[in-house]
Design a protein around this motif. Structure first.
Motif, PDB file in Angstrom:
ATOM      1  N   ASP A  13     -28.037   0.816  24.042  1.00 54.22           N
ATOM      2  CA  ASP A  13     -28.350   1.349  23.211  1.00 54.22           C
ATOM      3  C   ASP A  13     -29.771   2.544  23.383  1.00 54.22           C
ATOM      4  N   ASP A  14     -30.570   1.888  23.501  1.00 54.87           N
ATOM      5  CA  ASP A  14     -31.637   2.795  24.410  1.00 54.87           C
ATOM      6  C   ASP A  14     -31.561   3.868  24.729  1.00 54.87           C
ATOM      7  N   MET A  15     -30.852   3.405  26.524  1.00 57.78           N
ATOM      8  CA  MET A  15     -29.888   4.466  27.204  1.00 57.78           C
ATOM      9  C   MET A  15     -29.290   5.761  26.184  1.00 57.78           C
ATOM     10  N   LEU A  16     -28.281   5.468  25.269  1.00 58.36           N
ATOM     11  CA  LEU A  16     -28.189   6.546  24.581  1.00 58.36           C
ATOM     12  C   LEU A  16     -28.655   7.187  24.014  1.00 58.36           C
ATOM     13  N   LYS A  17     -30.075   6.560  22.789  1.00 56.16           N
ATOM     14  CA  LYS A  17     -30.813   7.462  22.560  1.00 56.16           C
ATOM     15  C   LYS A  17     -31.539   8.204  23.345  1.00 56.16           C
ATOM     16  N   GLN A  18     -32.187   7.806  24.030  1.00 57.08           N
ATOM     17  CA  GLN A  18     -32.797   7.859  25.239  1.00 57.08           C
ATOM     18  C   GLN A  18     -31.923   9.983  25.646  1.00 57.08           C
ATOM     19  N   GLY A  19     -30.940   9.329  26.262  1.00 55.03           N
ATOM     20  CA  GLY A  19     -30.116  10.021  26.904  1.00 55.03           C
ATOM     21  C   GLY A  19     -29.994  11.567  25.665  1.00 55.03           C
ATOM     22  N   LEU A  20     -28.915  11.234  24.486  1.00 51.80           N
ATOM     23  CA  LEU A  20     -28.664  12.560  23.325  1.00 51.80           C
ATOM     24  C   LEU A  20     -30.144  12.640  22.869  1.00 51.80           C
ATOM     25  N   SER A  21     -31.158  12.337  23.070  1.00 51.46           N
ATOM     26  CA  SER A  21     -32.364  13.042  23.053  1.00 51.46           C
ATOM     27  C   SER A  21     -33.081  13.896  23.659  1.00 51.46           C
ATOM     28  N   GLN A  22     -32.726  13.662  25.082  1.00 56.52           N
ATOM     29  CA  GLN A  22     -33.181  14.361  26.101  1.00 56.52           C
ATOM     30  C   GLN A  22     -32.150  16.069  25.951  1.00 56.52           C
ATOM     31  N   VAL A  23     -30.528  15.649  25.645  1.00 54.20           N
ATOM     32  CA  VAL A  23     -29.847  16.778  25.522  1.00 54.20           C
ATOM     33  C   VAL A  23     -29.993  17.165  23.674  1.00 54.20           C
ATOM     34  N   LEU A  24     -30.579  17.211  22.922  1.00 48.74           N
ATOM     35  CA  LEU A  24     -31.016  17.784  21.912  1.00 48.74           C
ATOM     36  C   LEU A  24     -32.281  18.474  22.083  1.00 48.74           C
ATOM     37  N   MET A  25     -33.282  17.890  22.895  1.00 49.56           N
ATOM     38  CA  MET A  25     -34.327  18.636  23.072  1.00 49.56           C
ATOM     39  C   MET A  25     -34.057  19.980  23.670  1.00 49.56           C
TER      40      MET A  25
END
Length: 466
Positions: free
Chosen positions: A116-128
């Motif tokens: 879950d954390d990996m998914l959130k971090q990955g999507l956060s990086q993509v959106l940034m």
């Protein structure tokens, strides 16, 4: 007369007796009364309960007591809140026993990796880093430059440095196989495969009017001499191979056999589709067939079996430019593009190292599950100790379809040999997938049920007529 006096004078609900000091905590008395009323029918699903303040005044207790009583009743699945409309008696919940699914080849959840954390971090990086409008619009097929570079990095353990321009990014391996069939064969053409092969190939070939013909195999995979005979006899459009931890047999083809098959492809001028989803999960696998005949072999690697099916990303190494264009045209006919958001997430994970960490966790978990299967299935286990599945040959008193039915009636799903057969069923076996059950305890229970089934002779299964 005050409003409080009026409420207190109202009769108590029929289901609720007067609270007694000697019968335990009052909030539990309220919950117990609710449970008894539901059981005897005094309260029915959908009945509205008195507001908490009203009931507190009627019983002359504080509001907290009523709140705790209602909360305890909710915990027992007796009540449901409907916002401003109040609290109501809940409909009974059906208690269903979840089937223990050992039929789907999916990566097991890795221990110690917070997905879950990996998914959130990955999507956060993509959106940034990406323009949100670009993530929600049409993209050219085959992936962006960044996606293809990520593909080159993903394939580097198999091939070393690659030209990213030779890589096509697809929405999953199944889409890639279907597009290759459309691009490189014609209706009525023959596709050669092993006697037991990936069901997705069978489905696509049948839908497109191509004919699958089995080529004899041994414990090392497809026999080169038999392939050469079949090529000269049938003039196939394609040869399909899954040489590493083959689905379903779990055989890993040795390097010598791979070289021999590559030589046949070169002599017979036939294209091999090397579908290799498990290479990165295997323990020291040989080089891909594509390294021995790069102009004859099209290589597919998917993230679905090494990371997660939800990404729907596969990389296709297709070196011939003209065939690459034909492939892209075929792919666009039914899958215009990758979903940009998931493609960007896959690229982010590969480039920042998250994909590698996740895959190592999955490899470790898969090995642990194989050890569990070996211990429980004892002498019947014949797996390689890695990958996602076991191919279990059955005792003579069971046939695979019969065992699959018996297992299903015992709450366990497995896949019989018939699902993989390119012709008549040549082996009496089932495939057991070790990753699809999240909880190890439930996996252990499913394997133990199978072991008990295998240890006894089958009962007769009568036909059901409806």
């Amino acid at each position: 007369m005050s409003q409080l006096k009026t409420i207190q004078d109202e009769p108590l609900p029929r289901w609720l007796p007067r609270l007694a000091a000697n019968k335990g905590p009052r909030f539990l008395q309220i919950a117990d009364a609710l449970q008894a009323a539901v059981a005897d029918g005094s309260l029915a699903p959908g009945d509205r309960l008195p507001p908490q303040r009203q009931l507190a005044a009627q019983l002359d207790v504080d509001l907290t007591t009523i709140t705790r009583g209602y909360d305890e009743a909710r915990r027992r699945n007796l009540l449901e809140g409907r916002g401003a409309r109040g609290t109501y008696v809940a409909a009974p919940k059906a208690e269903l026993t979840a089937i223990l699914d050992l039929s789907m080849n999916t990566p097991p959840p890795p221990h110690g990796v917070d997905f879950d954390d990996m998914l959130k971090q990955g999507l956060s990086q993509v959106l940034m880093r990406a323009d949100s409008e670009l993530l929600m619009t049409y993209h050219p097929g085959g992936g962006s430059d960044s996606d293809r570079k990520a593909g080159a990095r993903w394939l580097a353990p198999m091939f070393g440095p690659l030209d990213a321009g030779q890589i096509v990014v697809c929405p999953g391996a199944q889409a890639a196989i279907a597009a290759l069939i459309l691009a490189l064969t014609e209706p009525g053409d023959v596709i050669l495969a092993e006697p037991s092969t990936y069901p997705g190939l069978l489905a696509a070939a049948t839908r497109f009017g191509r004919h699958i013909i089995a080529v004899e195999a041994d414990r090392h995979g497809m026999l080169p001499g038999m392939l050469e005979q079949a090529c000269r006899r049938h003039k196939p459009g394609l040869v399909y191979l899954n040489p590493t931890l083959q689905n379903p047999t779990a055989i890993t083809m040795p390097e010598r056999r791979r070289k021999e098959l590559a030589g046949v492809a070169q002599r017979c001028k036939v294209r091999i589709v090397e579908d290799d989803p498990y290479w990165l999960l295997a323990d020291a696998p040989p080089p891909p067939i594509a390294t021995f005949a790069p102009e004859q072999v099209i290589y597919i690697s998917t993230l679905s079996k090494c990371l997660t099916p939800g990404l729907r990303v596969a990389f296709v190494l297709l070196r011939e430019p003209i065939e690459r264009e034909r492939f892209l045209a075929a792919l666009r006919s039914f899958a215009l593009m990758l979903a940009p958001l998931t493609a960007a997430l896959a690229t982010q994970w590969i480039l920042d190292g998250s994909a590698g960490r996740l895959m190592e966790g999955i490899r470790s978990e898969a090995r642990l599950r194989h050890r569990m299967a070996r211990d429980i299935l004892a002498g019947r286990y014949s797996g390689a100790g890695d990958g996602l599945h076991v191919w279990l040959e059955l005792p003579a008193y069971w046939n695979s379809a019969q065992l699959a039915r018996a297992a299903a009636s015992d709450g366990v799903a497995v896949t019989p040999a018939e699902a993989f057969a390119t012709g008549s069923v040549s082996i009496n076996a089932i495939r057991i997938s070790l990753g699809s059950i999240k909880d190890r305890g439930r996996l252990q229970a499913g394997l133990q049920r199978l072991s008990h089934l295998l240890a006894r002779r089958p009962e007769s299964f009568g036909a059901v007529v409806v």
